[in-house]
Design an enzyme around this catalytic site. Structure first.
Site, PDB file in Angstrom:
ATOM      1  N   ASP A  11       0.888  -1.165   0.000  1.00  0.00           N
ATOM      2  CA  ASP A  11       0.000   0.000   0.000  1.00  0.00           C
ATOM      3  C   ASP A  11       0.926   1.215   0.000  1.00  0.00           C
ATOM      4  O   ASP A  11       2.109   1.120   0.359  1.00  0.00           O
ATOM      5  CB  ASP A  11      -0.866  -0.050   1.282  1.00  0.00           C
ATOM      6  CG  ASP A  11      -1.525   1.265   1.578  1.00  0.00           C
ATOM      7  OD1 ASP A  11      -2.302   1.737   0.725  1.00  0.00           O
ATOM      8  OD2 ASP A  11      -1.252   1.834   2.652  1.00  0.00           O
ATOM      9  N   ASP A  13      -0.018   5.154   0.831  1.00  0.00           N
ATOM     10  CA  ASP A  13      -0.208   6.136   1.913  1.00  0.00           C
ATOM     11  C   ASP A  13      -0.306   5.447   3.270  1.00  0.00           C
ATOM     12  O   ASP A  13      -1.115   4.535   3.442  1.00  0.00           O
ATOM     13  CB  ASP A  13      -1.502   6.928   1.677  1.00  0.00           C
ATOM     14  CG  ASP A  13      -1.389   7.832   0.460  1.00  0.00           C
ATOM     15  OD1 ASP A  13      -2.436   8.328   0.014  1.00  0.00           O
ATOM     16  OD2 ASP A  13      -0.278   8.012  -0.057  1.00  0.00           O
ATOM     17  N   ASP A 171      -1.561  -0.390   6.047  1.00  0.00           N
ATOM     18  CA  ASP A 171      -1.649   0.295   7.350  1.00  0.00           C
ATOM     19  C   ASP A 171      -3.078   0.390   7.872  1.00  0.00           C
ATOM     20  O   ASP A 171      -3.325   0.986   8.929  1.00  0.00           O
ATOM     21  CB  ASP A 171      -1.092   1.733   7.217  1.00  0.00           C
ATOM     22  CG  ASP A 171      -2.000   2.603   6.337  1.00  0.00           C
ATOM     23  OD1 ASP A 171      -2.454   3.674   6.811  1.00  0.00           O
ATOM     24  OD2 ASP A 171      -2.272   2.218   5.195  1.00  0.00           O
TER      25      ASP A 171
HETATM   26  O1  LIG Z   1      -6.032   7.433  -1.379  1.00  0.00           O
HETATM   27  C1  LIG Z   1      -6.071   7.117  -0.173  1.00  0.00           C
HETATM   28  O2  LIG Z   1      -6.992   7.388   0.591  1.00  0.00           O
HETATM   29  C2  LIG Z   1      -4.945   6.350   0.425  1.00  0.00           C
HETATM   30  O3  LIG Z   1      -4.466   5.506  -0.478  1.00  0.00           O
HETATM   31  P1  LIG Z   1      -3.658   4.182  -0.068  1.00  0.00           P
HETATM   32  O4  LIG Z   1      -4.485   3.074  -0.648  1.00  0.00           O
HETATM   33  O5  LIG Z   1      -2.294   4.357  -0.724  1.00  0.00           O
HETATM   34  O6  LIG Z   1      -3.542   4.111   1.444  1.00  0.00           O
HETATM   35 MG   LIG Z   2      -2.871   3.274   3.222  1.00  0.00          MG
END
Ligand SMILES: O=C(O)COP(=O)(O)O
Ligand SMILES: [Mg+2]
Length: 221
Positions: A11, A13, A171
């Site tokens: 993942d 973020d 996360d």
């Molecule tokens: O766009 C988001 O809310 C977070 O994206 P992610 O899937 O990289 O955690």
């Molecule tokens: Mg994330």
């Protein structure tokens, strides 16, 4: 967890990158334009993980506004965020080194994110991940958004791997649900935006120095 992984998907973020400052800045611009008081970074952290539509719906809910405006505000957010996706975002400690070490060991590395693929690639380039990443699947790559397992399965296929020989790192409960639905082993990181205590991953990665051991690569030497 000695997974003996043949491929690793991350993942973005909250897992590889702490991006809340740039997300909050782009969101603040859009909310101010609409005459709505911006959110604090702490409030934005609580809305991360569901992609831009979820972010805007959540922001409007927090400000007690109706969500009929969410569609154009989401498009405006995506434009603003794409214009400045990595001003204050940072890679978590050891993340770039860990991804580079996997790639150097011949372990294909993918990114599966609810961020748009273009902006994800811009962040990966800006923070030094890009040379080590073999596949990027975003929320707009045509496979839907997590927790649908399709984007993760597509990323694994792009790496030439299978769900059984892949480990996913995330996360957020969205990531755990995605991995469970895809039949992929999953490690959770405690330093992102989700509440790891509420999750039931196959393992918890305290920091990136522990990654080779948790993937069963340390013995490989
Ligand atoms: O766009 C988001 O809310 C977070 O994206 P992610 O899937 O990289 O955690
Ligand atoms: Mg994330």
């Amino acid at each position: 967890m000695n997974a003996g992984a043949r491929a690793v998907v991350f993942d973005l973020d909250g897992t590889l990158v702490d991006s809340v400052a740039d997300v909050a800045a782009a969101l603040a611009t859009v909310l101010r334009e609409a005459g709505i008081h911006p959110l604090s970074e702490a409030e934005v952290r609580g809305l991360m993980g569901h992609g831009a539509p979820g972010l805007l719906r959540g922001a409007l809910r927090l400000r007690c506004c109706d969500s009929t405006e969410a569609a154009w505000m989401t498009r405006r957010f995506l434009d603003r965020y794409a214009a400045a996706p990595a001003v204050r975002s940072t890679a978590y400690p050891g993340a770039v080194e860990a991804v580079a070490a996997l790639a150097a060991a011949g372990i294909p590395v993918g990114i599966c994110t609810n961020k748009t693929a273009w902006t994800a690639r811009a962040v990966l380039r800006a923070l030094g991940f890009a040379p080590h990443v073999g596949a990027v699947v975003g929320g707009d790559s045509g496979h839907g958004m997590k927790p649908d397992p399709a984007p993760l399965l597509a990323c694994i296929a792009d790496l030439g791997a299978t769900p059984e020989d892949t480990v996913y790192l995330g996360d957020h409960h969205v990531d755990i649900a995605t991995a469970r639905a895809a039949g992929v082993r999953v490690l959770a990181v405690p330093f992102g935006y989700g509440d790891v205590a509420m999750l039931e991953p196959d393992g918890i990665l305290a920091d990136y120095t522990a990654l080779p051991g948790m993937l069963g690569l340390a013995e490989a030497g």
